[in-house]
Motif scaffolding. Sequence first.
Motif: not given
Length: 579
Positions: A396-415
């Motif tokens: 899960p940590a890998e997936i979260v990291y990659d999501m956050l790196m989307e849009k040149d580091g401006r990806g978002y996770i919704y919690l």
Amino acid sequence: MHDLVIRGGLVVDGTGAKGRTADIAIDNGLVTEVGKITAKGTREIDATGLVVTPGWVDIHTHYDGQVTWDPLLSPSCWHGVTTVVMGNCGVGFAPARPDKHDWLIELMEGVEDIPGSALAEGIKWDWETFPEYMDSLDRQSRVLDVATQVPHGSVRAYVMGERGARNEAATEEDIVKMAEIVREGIAAGALGFSTSRTMLHLSKDGEPVPGTFANKAELMGIGRALGQAGHGVFEMASDMTPAEEEFIWMKELSAETGLPVTYALLQSPVEPEKWRDMLRLTDDARKQGANVTAQIACRPTGMVLGWQSTLHPFIATPAYKEIADLPFAERLARLKDPEVRRQIVEHKPRERSPLSQILTQGFDRMFRLEKDGKLDYEPRAEDSVAALAAREGRSPAEIVYDMLMEKDGRGYIYLPMLNYALFNFDHIEEMMHHPATVLSLSDGGAHCGVICDASFPTYMLTHWVRDRDRGPRLPLEKVVRMQTHDTARLYGLNDRGVIAPGMKADINVIDFDKLRILAPEMVFDLPADGRRMIQRAEGYRATIVSGVVTFENGEATGEMPGRLIRGPQRQRQTVAAAE
């Protein structure tokens, strides 16, 4: 000639009636005709194919500091809001002794996640008493109308000093003094009084908000001051533990004064069915003659986690902490380094408190916010990070990291935190249909580093009326009434929220088919380069306040017709008769 004529739109007037094609004439800031209008307007807006509604009335915001320097009050102004009510949850900036300015800023920073540096630089403090604060607001121009409430935390600290800040019990003399301050504030035009009784609200130093443990004598003493003043809403954020005891004094206060008592209601992950008990108690209170109303939200209260947010899952990871204070461009360059990525995602966090575990390791509750170009605030369990990890055979940590790196580091996770305990949204729909609830809790201006729910009004139209595919949708006329007529009436703003002759001409002209909420973005435009998360909208052709166009196609016109609201506003007799 009329001052302004809006022609040919589908008028959804805020009463709950079906929309009808009609023209609207406006003169001297008021609606003067609705129907077929032959006379010309000094200015005209062609609303053919568009929806025309009253301006949104947002009754739960925290612009108490921002209102002193920002005439736009964004992001609410971008979402068709024409009236805001501030001073919620017992926090605010008046009354304020000169030696308590920093303390009040830290209180607001802790409870509402508004950068203290921005508040310190932006607020000019040309007041001490609450009436003086009102006068200060009255001297400023802005695009929309603002109203406020007297906050318990400030009053308690003003009267009791350190005893009040430490939540010591108030003496009879303390209560008398607090009641007098509240009475003065109401007389100066405050729409009510607010308090907080939840352990979620802590100051920057971790102490509960003053008033959290106030006893019945203190609450009733202050509440009676509203009754003596003749108007005012008693607003509260509370854990409602135990709920039956809270309702005892709430019912008594409302029945004795005849005034509304309103509280925040969200589904809890700890007690996912407690909201039903709360509405049952609310119904019982109303049957016994009390005016009690629950304030509800239209989607989960959830955090938006990103590299620039207040929180994200790797915030306490040693490898991240080494680069956390770098400027974002430098930090992003380091985050792109495969070795830094490996150190962060492979770190095994130690056991933390249940809340910390959810924020950093709650992968079954974390979701990609933006998917296929759309924002998803109703995510399915199978779309969680944990579920994706299981399907893809990755951590899960890998997936979260990659999501956050989307849009040149401006990806978002919704919690999602509150209002999402059972991974469905049936309870939100049920709450919205309940007669003892009112749409609220946008927290406009607050939670700058992790939440942007000031987009609630637009979300109501886009998601609940037009786009929802995971359950029933709501009628347009109901949704419009919920955030115009109903919110305005709770706070005694009887001059707005309906499009009818004699009513205040606060109006939105909306391209309903093109209406959408844009993705959140982090900007640094507060005083002292303070950070905040914003969210814009598209599809608002025009927003009108008191007959003056303030926004066209999402851009401010420069007009500043907004004013400070002082006290309840009288309803026009013709409108009252029609209703």
